[in-house]
Design an enzyme around this catalytic site. Structure first.
Site, PDB file in Angstrom:
ATOM      1  N   ASP A   1       4.982   3.413  20.201  1.00 46.57           N
ATOM      2  CA  ASP A   1       4.112   4.144  19.282  1.00 46.57           C
ATOM      3  C   ASP A   1       4.319   5.649  19.481  1.00 46.57           C
ATOM      4  O   ASP A   1       3.962   6.201  20.524  1.00 46.57           O
ATOM      5  CB  ASP A   1       2.654   3.759  19.572  1.00 46.57           C
ATOM      6  CG  ASP A   1       1.681   4.336  18.545  1.00 46.57           C
ATOM      7  OD1 ASP A   1       2.044   5.315  17.865  1.00 46.57           O
ATOM      8  OD2 ASP A   1       0.572   3.798  18.437  1.00 46.57           O
TER       9      ASP A   1
ATOM     10  N   GLY B   1       3.236   4.123   2.348  1.00 43.11           N
ATOM     11  CA  GLY B   1       3.280   3.002   1.415  1.00 43.11           C
ATOM     12  C   GLY B   1       3.375   3.541   0.003  1.00 43.11           C
ATOM     13  O   GLY B   1       3.662   4.718  -0.186  1.00 43.11           O
TER      14      GLY B   1
ATOM     15  N   CYS C   1       6.437  14.168  -2.615  1.00 41.13           N
ATOM     16  CA  CYS C   1       4.965  14.267  -2.663  1.00 41.13           C
ATOM     17  C   CYS C   1       4.465  15.627  -2.187  1.00 41.13           C
ATOM     18  O   CYS C   1       3.268  15.905  -2.267  1.00 41.13           O
ATOM     19  CB  CYS C   1       4.330  13.164  -1.815  1.00 41.13           C
ATOM     20  SG  CYS C   1       4.540  11.531  -2.529  1.00 41.13           S
TER      21      CYS C   1
ATOM     22  N   TYR D   1      -0.964  12.694   2.419  1.00 39.52           N
ATOM     23  CA  TYR D   1       0.415  12.349   2.778  1.00 39.52           C
ATOM     24  C   TYR D   1       1.355  13.534   2.522  1.00 39.52           C
ATOM     25  O   TYR D   1       2.183  13.889   3.369  1.00 39.52           O
ATOM     26  CB  TYR D   1       0.836  11.124   1.956  1.00 39.52           C
ATOM     27  CG  TYR D   1       2.285  10.731   2.062  1.00 39.52           C
ATOM     28  CD1 TYR D   1       2.771  10.066   3.181  1.00 39.52           C
ATOM     29  CD2 TYR D   1       3.174  10.991   1.011  1.00 39.52           C
ATOM     30  CE1 TYR D   1       4.104   9.690   3.264  1.00 39.52           C
ATOM     31  CE2 TYR D   1       4.497  10.608   1.073  1.00 39.52           C
ATOM     32  CZ  TYR D   1       4.960   9.965   2.203  1.00 39.52           C
ATOM     33  OH  TYR D   1       6.278   9.594   2.275  1.00 39.52           O
TER      34      TYR D   1
ATOM     35  N   GLU E   1       3.985  -1.766  -0.737  1.00 34.29           N
ATOM     36  CA  GLU E   1       5.216  -1.699  -1.527  1.00 34.29           C
ATOM     37  C   GLU E   1       5.131  -0.595  -2.577  1.00 34.29           C
ATOM     38  O   GLU E   1       4.066  -0.246  -3.051  1.00 34.29           O
ATOM     39  CB  GLU E   1       5.508  -3.058  -2.192  1.00 34.29           C
ATOM     40  CG  GLU E   1       4.495  -3.516  -3.219  1.00 34.29           C
ATOM     41  CD  GLU E   1       3.256  -4.170  -2.604  1.00 34.29           C
ATOM     42  OE1 GLU E   1       3.016  -4.009  -1.397  1.00 34.29           O
ATOM     43  OE2 GLU E   1       2.520  -4.803  -3.363  1.00 34.29           O
ATOM     44  N   LYS E   2       6.307  -0.067  -2.958  1.00 32.33           N
ATOM     45  CA  LYS E   2       6.367   0.993  -3.952  1.00 32.33           C
ATOM     46  C   LYS E   2       6.766   0.398  -5.302  1.00 32.33           C
ATOM     47  O   LYS E   2       7.102  -0.781  -5.386  1.00 32.33           O
ATOM     48  CB  LYS E   2       7.341   2.070  -3.481  1.00 32.33           C
ATOM     49  CG  LYS E   2       6.955   2.538  -2.075  1.00 32.33           C
ATOM     50  CD  LYS E   2       7.805   3.657  -1.605  1.00 32.33           C
ATOM     51  CE  LYS E   2       7.239   4.955  -2.129  1.00 32.33           C
ATOM     52  NZ  LYS E   2       8.147   6.072  -1.865  1.00 32.33           N
TER      53      LYS E   2
ATOM     54  N   THR F   1       6.067   9.036 -15.514  1.00 33.92           N
ATOM     55  CA  THR F   1       7.518   9.059 -15.318  1.00 33.92           C
ATOM     56  C   THR F   1       7.899   9.349 -13.867  1.00 33.92           C
ATOM     57  O   THR F   1       7.182  10.052 -13.145  1.00 33.92           O
ATOM     58  CB  THR F   1       8.172  10.142 -16.205  1.00 33.92           C
ATOM     59  OG1 THR F   1       7.506  11.388 -15.955  1.00 33.92           O
ATOM     60  CG2 THR F   1       8.088   9.782 -17.673  1.00 33.92           C
ATOM     61  N   ARG F   2       9.067   8.818 -13.479  1.00 31.80           N
ATOM     62  CA  ARG F   2       9.630   9.051 -12.148  1.00 31.80           C
ATOM     63  C   ARG F   2      11.157   8.952 -12.242  1.00 31.80           C
ATOM     64  O   ARG F   2      11.699   8.410 -13.201  1.00 31.80           O
ATOM     65  CB  ARG F   2       9.161   7.983 -11.142  1.00 31.80           C
ATOM     66  CG  ARG F   2       7.677   7.972 -10.788  1.00 31.80           C
ATOM     67  CD  ARG F   2       7.277   9.193  -9.979  1.00 31.80           C
ATOM     68  NE  ARG F   2       5.881   9.086  -9.569  1.00 31.80           N
ATOM     69  CZ  ARG F   2       4.838   9.408 -10.328  1.00 31.80           C
ATOM     70  NH1 ARG F   2       5.014   9.855 -11.549  1.00 31.80           N
ATOM     71  NH2 ARG F   2       3.613   9.300  -9.859  1.00 31.80           N
TER      72      ARG F   2
HETATM   73  P1  NAD Z   1       8.741   2.437   5.959  1.00 35.57           P
HETATM   74  O1  NAD Z   1       7.243   2.346   5.917  1.00 35.57           O
HETATM   75  O2  NAD Z   1       9.514   1.238   5.534  1.00 35.57           O
HETATM   76  O3  NAD Z   1       9.225   2.859   7.414  1.00 35.57           O
HETATM   77  C1  NAD Z   1       8.471   3.704   8.255  1.00 35.57           C
HETATM   78  C2  NAD Z   1       8.443   3.074   9.621  1.00 35.57           C
HETATM   79  O4  NAD Z   1       7.717   3.935  10.511  1.00 35.57           O
HETATM   80  C3  NAD Z   1       7.742   1.705   9.635  1.00 35.57           C
HETATM   81  O5  NAD Z   1       8.619   0.693  10.099  1.00 35.57           O
HETATM   82  C4  NAD Z   1       6.581   1.912  10.597  1.00 35.57           C
HETATM   83  O6  NAD Z   1       6.294   0.791  11.425  1.00 35.57           O
HETATM   84  C5  NAD Z   1       7.065   3.089  11.434  1.00 35.57           C
HETATM   85  N1  NAD Z   1       5.935   3.732  12.095  1.00 35.57           N
HETATM   86  C6  NAD Z   1       4.713   4.008  11.569  1.00 35.57           C
HETATM   87  N2  NAD Z   1       3.910   4.521  12.496  1.00 35.57           N
HETATM   88  C7  NAD Z   1       4.639   4.598  13.639  1.00 35.57           C
HETATM   89  C8  NAD Z   1       4.342   5.035  14.956  1.00 35.57           C
HETATM   90  N3  NAD Z   1       3.111   5.502  15.278  1.00 35.57           N
HETATM   91  N4  NAD Z   1       5.304   4.958  15.917  1.00 35.57           N
HETATM   92  C9  NAD Z   1       6.537   4.467  15.604  1.00 35.57           C
HETATM   93  N5  NAD Z   1       6.873   4.033  14.367  1.00 35.57           N
HETATM   94  C10 NAD Z   1       5.932   4.094  13.386  1.00 35.57           C
HETATM   95  O7  NAD Z   1       9.118   3.703   5.061  1.00 35.57           O
HETATM   96  P2  NAD Z   1      10.541   4.164   4.482  1.00 35.57           P
HETATM   97  O8  NAD Z   1      10.513   3.935   3.013  1.00 35.57           O
HETATM   98  O9  NAD Z   1      11.641   3.598   5.281  1.00 35.57           O
HETATM   99  O10 NAD Z   1      10.428   5.744   4.703  1.00 35.57           O
HETATM  100  C11 NAD Z   1      11.058   6.424   5.781  1.00 35.57           C
HETATM  101  C12 NAD Z   1      10.681   7.894   5.732  1.00 35.57           C
HETATM  102  O11 NAD Z   1      11.046   8.466   4.479  1.00 35.57           O
HETATM  103  C13 NAD Z   1       9.176   8.139   5.901  1.00 35.57           C
HETATM  104  O12 NAD Z   1       8.970   9.304   6.667  1.00 35.57           O
HETATM  105  C14 NAD Z   1       8.707   8.374   4.482  1.00 35.57           C
HETATM  106  O13 NAD Z   1       7.539   9.167   4.445  1.00 35.57           O
HETATM  107  C15 NAD Z   1       9.912   9.082   3.884  1.00 35.57           C
HETATM  108  N6  NAD Z   1       9.969   8.915   2.428  1.00 35.57           N
HETATM  109  C16 NAD Z   1      10.292   7.708   1.882  1.00 35.57           C
HETATM  110  C17 NAD Z   1      10.338   7.587   0.493  1.00 35.57           C
HETATM  111  C18 NAD Z   1      10.702   6.292  -0.162  1.00 35.57           C
HETATM  112  O14 NAD Z   1      10.799   6.265  -1.385  1.00 35.57           O
HETATM  113  N7  NAD Z   1      10.925   5.206   0.552  1.00 35.57           N
HETATM  114  C19 NAD Z   1      10.028   8.684  -0.323  1.00 35.57           C
HETATM  115  C20 NAD Z   1       9.682   9.881   0.280  1.00 35.57           C
HETATM  116  C21 NAD Z   1       9.678  10.006   1.649  1.00 35.57           C
END
Ligand code: NAD
Length: 333
Positions: A52, A77, A119, A148, A190-191, A220-221
């Site tokens: 963690d 999320g 965001c 966020y 989920e997104k 839109t996105r």
């Molecule tokens: P995800 O939720 O699948 O992965 C994030 C991981 O971080 C998870 O597996 C979770 O268990 C882990 N985590 C959370 N709290 C934790 C902690 N205290 N210690 C250790 N691990 C921890 O998300 P993702 O889609 O893979 O996104 C990865 C990064 O990209 C994130 O920082 C997210 O904010 C950023 N991001 C993603 C998107 C997208 O479209 N997927 C868009 C913008 C930004």
């Protein structure tokens, strides 16, 4: 030269799981850290810590002996989750990023890439579905919609100050809606692309004729496929670009169009039922001018191609779930 050693935080999550695999293919030694191991298949990491990062000692152990960190760990999320857990998200993500960057400094890690988000952009620049694509310097004056986004802005600045004050080479990427297989597709985090694939797959496999869309569906996105995301962040890490940079597609679609593309891939005709639900900002698109200039590259995988690959994977997950518990997967009608 000895083998490069890389840490990926959030390596149990969607992008982190894929990134570990890509870095292994590049020939690196890779450590992953996450609260959980990847949900949809074993990690390729040489070393995987279940830990963690809100705990500074865990962050120190994770960043020990590596040459670079890709900081992806976050409590996150889709809109449903982000718009209803402000305190938890700000608290958890601030701790994760404060601890991880400070631990990297203490361990003398020279390079650090932080994953921020679209965001961060102000709500007042995203009120129209026909939105002007967002440039990096649109982030200020700041007014992100959710906690966020505020936390992402603060952690971006933390990276800037650690670079200026301590000399750690930080890179900051702002993702715009990354999607693909092996990502969360149900359960509330989920997104939109994964949720749409799930809804269409359930409708197809259970013979329903209708799917639900949050809002009028005209928001839109742009959506970027995971392979392009992985290529972009590895290029950014290797670059000398120190300012935040957008990474996304710049093709704008409505959520209704997204539904139509997925339904066409699935080979079904579906009606859309528009219901109240969190929608986020009205319109958001990426201006990729800096991306093209700095990286000499931009995302290539078309939305249709990326969704076809994603839909195929999600339909298999839904099929397996329906076989085990049809009453759970198929909502009562
Ligand atoms: P995800 O939720 O699948 O992965 C994030 C991981 O971080 C998870 O597996 C979770 O268990 C882990 N985590 C959370 N709290 C934790 C902690 N205290 N210690 C250790 N691990 C921890 O998300 P993702 O889609 O893979 O996104 C990865 C990064 O990209 C994130 O920082 C997210 O904010 C950023 N991001 C993603 C998107 C997208 O479209 N997927 C868009 C913008 C930004």
């Amino acid at each position: 030269m000895s083998m490069q050693r890389t840490l990926v935080t959030g390596a149990g999550g969607f992008i982190g799981h894929h990134l570990v695999t890509a870095l292994k293919t590049d020939g690196r030694w890779v450590r992953g850290v996450d609260l959980v191991e990847p949900q949809y298949g074993a990690t390729d990491a040489d070393d995987f810590l279940v830990a963690d990062l809100r705990d500074p000692a865990a962050a120190r152990a994770a960043t020990r002996g590596v040459d670079e960190v890709y900081a992806l760990a976050a409590d996150m999320g889709g809109m449903g989750y982000i718009s209803s857990h402000h305190a938890l998200i700000l608290h958890n993500n601030a701790l994760i990023n404060l601890n991880t960057l400070e631990a990297a400094r203490q361990n003398g890690v020279p390079r650090y890439l932080y994953t921020s988000s679209a965001c961060v952009y102000p709500e007042f620049k995203q009120t129209d579905a026909a939105v002007t694509p967002l440039r990096e310097d649109d982030a200020y004056p700041a007014q992100p919609q959710d906690a966020y986004g505020w936390e992402k802005l603060i952690s971006e600045r933390l990276c800037m100050h650690y670079r200026e004050d301590y000399g750690i080479e930080t890179r900051v990427v702002r993702f715009h809606n990354i999607f693909g297989p092996l990502g969360t597709w149900d359960g509330g985090r989920e997104k939109a692309p994964a949720a749409m694939c799930r809804k269409v797959a359930i409708a197809k496999l259970t013979g329903q004729r209708e799917i639900e869309i949050w809002g009028d569906g005209e928001q839109t996105r742009s959506f970027c496929y995971i392979d392009d995301c992985l290529e972009g962040i590895r290029r950014l890490m290797a670059s000398d670009h120190r300012e935040p940079i957008n990474l996304g597609q710049d093709r704008l679609v409505t959520i209704n169009q997204l539904a139509d593309i997925v339904a066409a891939i699935a080979g079904v005709a579906l009606d859309k039922r528009h219901v109240p639900g969190p929608q986020g900002v009205r319109g958001r698109n990426s201006d990729n001018t800096t991306l093209r200039e700095v990286l000499g590259w931009e995302p290539r995988v078309s939305l249709e191609e990326g969704l076809a690959r994603t839909y195929g994977w999600i339909e298999r997950q839904v099929r397996a779930q329906l076989a085990v518990a049809p009453a759970v997967a198929a909502p009562a009608r």
